[in-house]
Design an enzyme around this catalytic site. Sequence first.
Site, short mmCIF file in Angstrom:
data_model
loop_
_atom_site.label_atom_id
_atom_site.label_comp_id
_atom_site.label_asym_id
_atom_site.label_seq_id
_atom_site.Cartn_x
_atom_site.Cartn_y
_atom_site.Cartn_z
N SER A 1 4.47 -7.12 1.91
CA SER A 1 5.62 -6.35 2.40
C SER A 1 5.75 -6.54 3.90
O SER A 1 4.75 -6.75 4.61
CB SER A 1 5.36 -4.87 2.09
OG SER A 1 6.22 -4.05 2.82
N TYR B 1 -0.63 2.78 2.23
CA TYR B 1 0.07 1.75 1.45
C TYR B 1 0.07 0.43 2.22
O TYR B 1 -0.33 -0.62 1.69
CB TYR B 1 1.51 2.20 1.15
CG TYR B 1 2.38 1.07 0.62
CD1 TYR B 1 2.18 0.56 -0.66
CD2 TYR B 1 3.37 0.49 1.43
CE1 TYR B 1 2.95 -0.50 -1.13
CE2 TYR B 1 4.15 -0.56 0.96
CZ TYR B 1 3.94 -1.05 -0.32
OH TYR B 1 4.70 -2.10 -0.78
N LYS C 1 -1.91 -3.36 1.52
CA LYS C 1 -1.31 -4.71 1.49
C LYS C 1 -2.04 -5.63 2.46
O LYS C 1 -2.31 -6.80 2.16
CB LYS C 1 0.19 -4.64 1.85
CG LYS C 1 1.04 -3.94 0.81
CD LYS C 1 1.12 -4.75 -0.47
CE LYS C 1 1.87 -4.04 -1.58
NZ LYS C 1 1.73 -4.68 -2.89
P1 NAD Z 1 7.56 -1.02 -9.42
O1 NAD Z 1 6.78 0.24 -9.29
O2 NAD Z 1 8.92 -0.96 -9.97
O3 NAD Z 1 6.71 -2.10 -10.24
C1 NAD Z 1 5.31 -2.15 -10.23
C2 NAD Z 1 4.84 -2.31 -11.67
O4 NAD Z 1 3.42 -2.39 -11.68
C3 NAD Z 1 5.24 -1.15 -12.57
O5 NAD Z 1 5.80 -1.65 -13.76
C4 NAD Z 1 3.93 -0.42 -12.83
O6 NAD Z 1 3.93 0.22 -14.08
C5 NAD Z 1 2.94 -1.57 -12.75
N1 NAD Z 1 1.57 -1.20 -12.39
C6 NAD Z 1 1.16 -0.41 -11.36
N2 NAD Z 1 -0.15 -0.33 -11.32
C7 NAD Z 1 -0.63 -1.09 -12.35
C8 NAD Z 1 -1.93 -1.40 -12.82
N3 NAD Z 1 -3.03 -0.91 -12.24
N4 NAD Z 1 -2.05 -2.22 -13.90
C9 NAD Z 1 -0.95 -2.72 -14.51
N5 NAD Z 1 0.31 -2.44 -14.09
C10 NAD Z 1 0.46 -1.64 -13.03
O7 NAD Z 1 7.59 -1.68 -7.95
P2 NAD Z 1 8.46 -2.89 -7.39
O8 NAD Z 1 9.47 -2.33 -6.47
O9 NAD Z 1 8.88 -3.78 -8.48
O10 NAD Z 1 7.35 -3.59 -6.48
C11 NAD Z 1 6.54 -4.63 -6.98
C12 NAD Z 1 5.52 -5.01 -5.92
O11 NAD Z 1 6.19 -5.36 -4.71
C13 NAD Z 1 4.55 -3.88 -5.56
O12 NAD Z 1 3.27 -4.44 -5.35
C14 NAD Z 1 5.12 -3.34 -4.26
O13 NAD Z 1 4.13 -2.78 -3.44
C15 NAD Z 1 5.69 -4.60 -3.62
N6 NAD Z 1 6.79 -4.32 -2.69
C16 NAD Z 1 7.87 -3.59 -3.10
C17 NAD Z 1 8.88 -3.32 -2.20
C18 NAD Z 1 10.08 -2.47 -2.63
O14 NAD Z 1 10.78 -1.96 -1.76
N7 NAD Z 1 10.38 -2.34 -3.90
C19 NAD Z 1 8.83 -3.80 -0.89
C20 NAD Z 1 7.73 -4.57 -0.51
C21 NAD Z 1 6.70 -4.83 -1.42
C1 UD1 Z 2 10.05 1.97 3.39
C2 UD1 Z 2 8.57 2.09 3.64
C3 UD1 Z 2 7.97 0.70 3.78
C4 UD1 Z 2 8.29 -0.15 2.54
C5 UD1 Z 2 9.80 -0.19 2.38
C6 UD1 Z 2 10.25 -0.98 1.18
C7 UD1 Z 2 8.36 4.24 4.86
C8 UD1 Z 2 7.98 4.88 6.15
N1 UD1 Z 2 8.36 2.88 4.84
O1 UD1 Z 2 10.58 1.32 4.49
O2 UD1 Z 2 6.57 0.79 3.94
O3 UD1 Z 2 7.77 -1.45 2.70
O4 UD1 Z 2 10.29 1.15 2.25
O5 UD1 Z 2 9.82 -0.33 0.02
O6 UD1 Z 2 8.61 4.90 3.86
N2 UD1 Z 2 16.90 6.46 5.21
C9 UD1 Z 2 17.69 7.56 5.42
N3 UD1 Z 2 17.79 8.49 4.42
C10 UD1 Z 2 17.15 8.35 3.22
C11 UD1 Z 2 16.34 7.21 3.01
C12 UD1 Z 2 16.23 6.29 4.04
O7 UD1 Z 2 18.28 7.71 6.50
O8 UD1 Z 2 17.28 9.24 2.35
C13 UD1 Z 2 16.79 5.43 6.28
C14 UD1 Z 2 15.39 5.24 6.85
O9 UD1 Z 2 15.17 6.11 7.92
C15 UD1 Z 2 15.46 3.76 7.27
C16 UD1 Z 2 16.41 3.12 6.24
O10 UD1 Z 2 17.16 4.19 5.69
O11 UD1 Z 2 16.06 3.64 8.55
C17 UD1 Z 2 15.67 2.40 5.12
O12 UD1 Z 2 14.73 3.28 4.54
P1 UD1 Z 2 13.86 2.89 3.25
O13 UD1 Z 2 14.75 2.41 2.18
O14 UD1 Z 2 12.96 4.04 2.94
O15 UD1 Z 2 13.01 1.63 3.72
P2 UD1 Z 2 12.03 1.45 5.01
O16 UD1 Z 2 12.06 2.59 5.91
O17 UD1 Z 2 12.35 0.13 5.59
#
Ligand code: NAD
Ligand code: UD1
Length: 341
Positions: free
Chosen positions: A125, A149, A153
């Site tokens: 991330s 978190y 990572k």
């Molecule tokens: P998500 O929660 O929708 O998907 C994660 C999946 O992993 C789920 O289906 C959950 O059931 C499964 N899971 C969790 N723990 C497990 C375990 N111990 N064994 C087997 N399955 C397990 O999340 P996502 O948004 O699809 O994110 C996927 C990955 O990307 C995560 O590692 C997350 O940290 C990373 N990531 C997500 C974002 C975001 O904003 N969505 C941003 C940066 C990184």
């Molecule tokens: C968040 C996580 C980050 C993660 C990323 C993607 C935090 C502090 N950081 O980041 O670790 O990698 O999501 O999953 O949670 N906002 C509002 N109102 C809301 C929600 C968000 O104003 O109800 C604003 C936030 O202040 C920010 C922007 O929208 O400026 C994006 O927020 P968000 O979607 O939570 O993502 P990140 O803050 O980038």
Amino acid sequence: MANILVTGGAGFIGSHTCVELIKAGHKIVVLDNFVNSDVESLTRVKTICVTDFPVEKGDVLDTGFVRSLLKKHKIESVIHFAGLKAVGESVEQPLAYYNNNVVGTYSLLSAMNDAGVHKIVFSSSATVYGDPQVLPLTESHPLSATNPYGRSKLIVEDMLRDLYKSDNQWQISILRYFNPCGAHQSGLIGEDPKGIPNNLVPFVAQVASGRREKLNIWGNDYDTPDGTGVRDYIHVVDLAEGHVKALESLSVGSGCVAVNLGTGKGYSVKEVATAFGNAAGTAIPYIIANRRPGDIASCYADCSFAKEYLNWSAKRNLVDMMTDHWRWQQNNPDGYSDCTN
Ligand code: NAD
Ligand code: UD1
């Protein structure tokens, strides 16, 4: 065409990546414990792709089970999405995050080592850049973490780099996602947050659909053009296509390489709310609230390395992200829990 194990494949990014992997001709097996997802997402992936694939219910923490899957399905590479991802929850329950994200990845890597599988794509991330010192963020920006978190990572990234140094038959791609949003164009799969969404786009989507009254904008006194936070939003299908490229790049040679997956463009909270309102044909009511602890002003990627290394760049713009997210929201106002009807 490789046999690929997709851990966390039922989740938001995993389900979209399954579609793109199948479209590219790969054979997949999904491992998920469904702690944050529903098996219905995979049923819909099968509908979109008009195909079937094995779904194994289990935990990446169960090394023996993972080892048996790798052998049973003759797996050649792994895309590792499984993990917990809520920043606030990680502050309250750090041990759950270190166990699931760090020990879980350790367990998976041990099973892979035992089974002679050495290719992995890992979900990292942009959070590993901490508070950006210079924008746009390149992969060489110093790494830091401000919450459990993010630290989970960073620890896994370090573990992967150490692993490669110790044994360079490993082929490792670390993908640093910026802010994923949007949904598949079919409207069949998308993000299904449990409870009140933390992230901006799913929250705005629920305001547009009338499920929430208004958006709280967390601060308008940041050093940004309109004072609200700026982020690099990326369409989840672009992200999924990036995984296919990353996986295919693993066949070229060994290494442990980190790559940013973003668009390179930053949009403010107000710009996102306006764009979503335009897509949904309704204004998004909002109030300005206090800053959210731990938030940063701006974060966006330098994507030149992804272009050079993976021959990948994001193709979809903010309008596409909002339009597709809105279609998913409209078709599935209660996410996958509607599916039992
Ligand atoms: P998500 O929660 O929708 O998907 C994660 C999946 O992993 C789920 O289906 C959950 O059931 C499964 N899971 C969790 N723990 C497990 C375990 N111990 N064994 C087997 N399955 C397990 O999340 P996502 O948004 O699809 O994110 C996927 C990955 O990307 C995560 O590692 C997350 O940290 C990373 N990531 C997500 C974002 C975001 O904003 N969505 C941003 C940066 C990184
Ligand atoms: C968040 C996580 C980050 C993660 C990323 C993607 C935090 C502090 N950081 O980041 O670790 O990698 O999501 O999953 O949670 N906002 C509002 N109102 C809301 C929600 C968000 O104003 O109800 C604003 C936030 O202040 C920010 C922007 O929208 O400026 C994006 O927020 P968000 O979607 O939570 O993502 P990140 O803050 O980038």
